[in-house]
Write a protein that holds these residues in place. Structure first.
Motif, PDB file in Angstrom:
ATOM      1  N   ASN A 106      29.971  75.114  74.012  1.00  0.00           N
ATOM      2  CA  ASN A 106      28.483  75.162  74.286  1.00  0.00           C
ATOM      3  C   ASN A 106      28.023  74.504  75.585  1.00  0.00           C
ATOM      4  O   ASN A 106      28.520  73.582  76.080  1.00  0.00           O
ATOM      5  N   SER A 107      27.250  75.235  76.417  1.00  0.00           N
ATOM      6  CA  SER A 107      26.611  74.743  77.620  1.00  0.00           C
ATOM      7  C   SER A 107      25.459  73.786  77.399  1.00  0.00           C
ATOM      8  O   SER A 107      25.185  73.038  78.502  1.00  0.00           O
ATOM      9  N   VAL A 108      24.918  73.494  76.355  1.00  0.00           N
ATOM     10  CA  VAL A 108      23.971  72.919  75.912  1.00  0.00           C
ATOM     11  C   VAL A 108      24.452  71.583  75.317  1.00  0.00           C
ATOM     12  O   VAL A 108      25.010  71.438  74.326  1.00  0.00           O
ATOM     13  N   LYS A 109      24.089  70.317  76.023  1.00  0.00           N
ATOM     14  CA  LYS A 109      24.664  68.965  75.346  1.00  0.00           C
ATOM     15  C   LYS A 109      23.301  67.968  75.423  1.00  0.00           C
ATOM     16  O   LYS A 109      22.865  68.016  76.612  1.00  0.00           O
ATOM     17  N   TYR A 110      23.189  67.304  74.475  1.00  0.00           N
ATOM     18  CA  TYR A 110      22.136  66.235  74.432  1.00  0.00           C
ATOM     19  C   TYR A 110      22.820  64.905  74.392  1.00  0.00           C
ATOM     20  O   TYR A 110      24.037  64.769  73.776  1.00  0.00           O
ATOM     21  N   GLY A 111      22.580  64.056  75.234  1.00  0.00           N
ATOM     22  CA  GLY A 111      23.241  62.492  74.968  1.00  0.00           C
ATOM     23  C   GLY A 111      22.315  61.584  75.847  1.00  0.00           C
ATOM     24  O   GLY A 111      21.385  62.029  76.535  1.00  0.00           O
ATOM     25  N   ASP A 112      22.556  60.335  75.438  1.00  0.00           N
ATOM     26  CA  ASP A 112      21.958  59.142  75.962  1.00  0.00           C
ATOM     27  C   ASP A 112      22.597  58.704  77.486  1.00  0.00           C
ATOM     28  O   ASP A 112      23.571  58.599  77.403  1.00  0.00           O
ATOM     29  N   LEU A 113      21.849  58.596  78.370  1.00  0.00           N
ATOM     30  CA  LEU A 113      22.047  57.876  79.635  1.00  0.00           C
ATOM     31  C   LEU A 113      21.464  56.584  79.788  1.00  0.00           C
ATOM     32  O   LEU A 113      20.243  56.506  79.666  1.00  0.00           O
ATOM     33  N   PRO A 114      22.013  55.662  80.386  1.00  0.00           N
ATOM     34  CA  PRO A 114      21.627  54.261  80.432  1.00  0.00           C
ATOM     35  C   PRO A 114      20.197  54.266  81.245  1.00  0.00           C
ATOM     36  O   PRO A 114      19.412  53.640  81.257  1.00  0.00           O
ATOM     37  N   GLU A 115      20.494  55.135  82.564  1.00  0.00           N
ATOM     38  CA  GLU A 115      19.481  55.060  83.490  1.00  0.00           C
ATOM     39  C   GLU A 115      18.008  55.799  82.942  1.00  0.00           C
ATOM     40  O   GLU A 115      17.148  55.488  83.842  1.00  0.00           O
ATOM     41  N   GLU A 116      17.974  56.418  81.945  1.00  0.00           N
ATOM     42  CA  GLU A 116      16.900  57.073  81.428  1.00  0.00           C
ATOM     43  C   GLU A 116      16.179  55.855  80.653  1.00  0.00           C
ATOM     44  O   GLU A 116      14.968  56.326  80.277  1.00  0.00           O
ATOM     45  N   LEU A 117      16.742  54.785  80.091  1.00  0.00           N
ATOM     46  CA  LEU A 117      15.941  53.850  79.150  1.00  0.00           C
ATOM     47  C   LEU A 117      14.493  53.421  79.683  1.00  0.00           C
ATOM     48  O   LEU A 117      13.570  53.272  78.929  1.00  0.00           O
ATOM     49  N   PRO A 118      14.599  53.042  80.926  1.00  0.00           N
ATOM     50  CA  PRO A 118      13.010  52.439  81.368  1.00  0.00           C
ATOM     51  C   PRO A 118      12.080  53.581  81.403  1.00  0.00           C
ATOM     52  O   PRO A 118      10.832  53.512  81.503  1.00  0.00           O
TER      53      PRO A 118
END
Length: 184
Positions: free
Chosen positions: A115-127
């Motif tokens: 699957n080309s689409v993936k959702y995930g948490d990235l630490p830099e986006e928290l702020p």
């Protein structure tokens, strides 16, 4: 969470609903070309996508991030494979933590899925997850509105523009918008 779109190999296309003449990754493509190639059309989970702010476009060949963007809207399109979605987004540049961390780096959400689409948490986006409530109350939320405030915002607009008459608002809305497509 961020959304990662992994580009496949470059291929020419005709009749693309986004007006593109090619999709996929090619050597030396610019960030703008990567965004255009990867922004759609996909089967996306609207419950997730509507809350997301960042988009990473990666290439399947080298597994590197080719573009980092901030999502501004999601559009729906009829395709020969059903209703699909595309992302509208603005490229980020040097100085933005998401860009500086991920551009030209290995895919932070790499997996073995086809699957080309993936959702995930990235630490830099928290702020960036917390934002002002869109109703203007001054509260903060990780969604568009503090729970219940979307109704507050609608009611305020009905009072301001339609003298508090919900019927006037609905009549105006029905006259302004084209008929909705039947749900499939």
């Amino acid at each position: 969470m961020a959304i990662r779109i992994r580009l496949g190999d470059y291929e020419r296309v005709t009749g693309d609903v986004l007006g593109r003449d090619a999709i996929g990754c090619f050597p030396r493509m610019t960030e703008a070309e990567a965004l255009e190639a990867g922004r759609g059309v996909w089967r996306l989970d609207m419950k997730i996508v509507s809350r997301e702010r960042f988009l990473l476009i990666t290439d399947a060949g080298q597994g590197l991030v080719r573009a980092v963007a901030e999502i501004t809207a999601v559009t729906e399109h009829d395709t020969d494979r059903g209703r699909k979605k595309a992302l509208e987004a603005n490229l980020l540049g040097p100085g933005h933590p998401m860009y500086d961390t991920y551009i030209n780096q290995p895919d932070p959400l790499a997996n073995d899925s086809r699957n080309s689409v993936k959702y995930g948490d990235l630490p830099e986006e928290l702020p960036f997850r917390t934002r002002d409530c869109a109703c203007g109350c001054g509260g903060t939320t990780t969604h568009d509105f503090v729970p219940g405030h979307e109704l507050r915002a609608i009611q305020a607009r009905v009072r301001e523009h339609f003298g508090g008459s919900v019927l006037s608002f609905i009549t105006w809305l029905d006259a302004e918008l084209p008929p909705a497509a039947p749900a499939s």
